[in-house]
Design a protein around this motif. Structure first.
Motif, PDB file in Angstrom:
ATOM      1  N   ALA A 343      22.374   5.271  95.432  1.00 14.27           N
ATOM      2  CA  ALA A 343      21.553   3.801  95.745  1.00 14.27           C
ATOM      3  C   ALA A 343      22.407   2.795  94.860  1.00 14.27           C
ATOM      4  O   ALA A 343      22.735   1.794  95.481  1.00 14.27           O
ATOM      5  N   GLU A 348      22.066  -1.196  95.580  1.00 11.48           N
ATOM      6  CA  GLU A 348      20.528  -1.307  95.504  1.00 11.48           C
ATOM      7  C   GLU A 348      20.483  -1.364  93.907  1.00 11.48           C
ATOM      8  O   GLU A 348      21.101  -0.870  93.059  1.00 11.48           O
ATOM      9  N   HIS A 349      19.292  -2.054  93.561  1.00  7.58           N
ATOM     10  CA  HIS A 349      18.714  -2.236  92.454  1.00  7.58           C
ATOM     11  C   HIS A 349      17.713  -0.959  92.133  1.00  7.58           C
ATOM     12  O   HIS A 349      16.464  -1.094  92.303  1.00  7.58           O
ATOM     13  N   ARG A 350      18.311   0.009  91.629  1.00  7.82           N
ATOM     14  CA  ARG A 350      17.354   1.445  91.508  1.00  7.82           C
ATOM     15  C   ARG A 350      17.643   1.843  90.066  1.00  7.82           C
ATOM     16  O   ARG A 350      18.378   1.643  89.251  1.00  7.82           O
TER      17      ARG A 350
END
Length: 391
Positions: A343, A348-350
């Motif tokens: 991710a 994505e900011h995971r």
């Protein structure tokens, strides 16, 4: 039973069980040294008196009578001989244990060697387990019936070895004290029993604590994080509310203090030399921070109270950051969460589920610590509350 023969008294640390009653105390050792010192001095004087007697006999043309010098030397020799024989007899009387003085040790009572022989209150006070809990733990570990604990094929019950090991770990009693608790003849067998049991447990439980043991818990990381977040949301911790809480366990290092290595002699004999490499041995496991010698381990504890990962032991010279780097713990945790890695690569900011450690640990992908104020700035009220709750 082998025949009992007279023997000379020895210091307590060099005696067997049957000789302990007549062993030398610290005061007796001083008395023995005084007697033997006087005996040695009189033996030297006897040798000198003998030489003077022979010399006076030669100067008198080998005539025994008719010379005052020969008679004086003869009287001096006889007095010195009598004195030397007195100290010899005194040493023999003080140091020799006769058949009448010998007190053989009675056969020890067979006690606490099985669960059936243990008192429930004694079990809890010495092992920190109830008798039923200890019995369930023994059965869950699936011990073999018999342990062979030495090269001489000494056999003991695994039940007794397990109980003795738990008592030693929980109470810290010496092998001599454990020998009396379990009714054994010597403490050497207790030492072999406990060492063998610990080695057996270490081999059996290695997959649970070392190697890739965290893989057994990865599916519970969200539940662990929710449990910690719920705890912080209680009134006693300030009713903290989080959008996403990623701390799922706690990280810390522990030092077990040891004796100073290489501090004694090479062999256990009087006036023997010290170990030639004692400075190197002592520096190898010395912690300059705590000013003591020891071994260090890195542990991960989950909110269910179980130690899920263990790395070490290594020398206490290493600080916590060095131990963390050697363990590769951060990389292992990232590898266990590949969906987060994919991710993040997709933009994505995971965030990875992470461990919370002391302030010495660095901020890493899966390692976090308390909030630190920026240079020249201050923390916000929410961050201060979180630090206070996690302290």
């Amino acid at each position: 039973m082998p025949p009992v023969r007279p023997y000379r008294r020895k210091t307590k640390r060099r005696t067997t069980y049957n000789e302990r009653y007549n062993a030398l105390s610290a005061l007796d050792v001083q008395t023995r040294d005084l007697i033997q010192g006087l005996w040695t001095q009189s033996a030297i004087e006897l040798k000198n008196a003998q030489s003077l007697l022979v010399l006076s006999f030669v100067t008198n043309n080998f005539q025994l009578m008719g010379s005052c010098l020969v008679l004086a030397m003869l009287v001096n020799y006889m007095n010195t001989l009598e004195q030397c024989q007195f100290f010899e007899s005194l040493d023999a009387e003080f140091m020799t244990v006769t058949l009448e003085q010998q007190i053989p040790g009675p056969n020890p009572t067979n006690q606490n060697r099985t669960f059936a022989l243990m008192n429930p209150r004694w079990c809890y006070s010495h092992t920190r387990f109830t008798l039923l809990q200890l019995w369930h733990l023994y059965n869950a570990l699936d011990f073999p019936a018999i342990f062979v604990v030495s090269d001489q094929r000494h056999r003991v019950s695994s039940e007794e070895a397990f109980i003795a090991t738990v008592v030693k770990l929980a109470s810290g009693l010496t092998n001599v004290a454990l020998r009396d608790l379990f009714g054994r003849f010597n403490d050497g067998l207790i030492s072999r029993m406990t060492n063998h049991t610990i080695n057996w447990l270490d081999e059996k439980c290695q997959p649970l604590l070392c190697d890739n043991s965290l893989a057994r818990w990865v599916h519970l990381f969200p539940d662990f994080a929710d449990a910690i977040a719920d705890k912080l949301n209680s009134p006693e911790y300030g009713n903290l509310v989080f959008r996403f809480f990623r701390i799922m366990g706690f990280l810390d290092c522990k030092i077990d203090e040891t004796c100073t290595p290489g501090s004694g002699p090479v062999i256990d004999e009087p006036r023997s030399a010290r170990h030639p490499e004692f400075p190197i041995l002592q520096e190898a496991v010395f912690s300059g921070y705590l000013k003591r010698h020891g071994l260090k381990v890195l542990t991960v504890v989950f909110p269910n109270g179980i130690i899920g990962y263990l790395y070490g032991p290594i020398s206490a010279r290493e600080n916590d950051i060095g131990l963390l780097n050697l363990s590769g713990l951060n990389q292992n945790l990232m590898a266990l969460q590949p969906e987060v890695t994919l991710a993040r690569l997709a933009g994505e900011h995971r965030m990875y589920y992470a461990l919370f450690g002391d302030s010495i640990f660095p901020y890493l992908e899966c390692i976090c610590k308390r909030h630190l104020a920026p240079h020249g700035g201050e923390l916000g009220a929410e961050e201060v509350a979180e630090n206070h709750a996690m302290n």
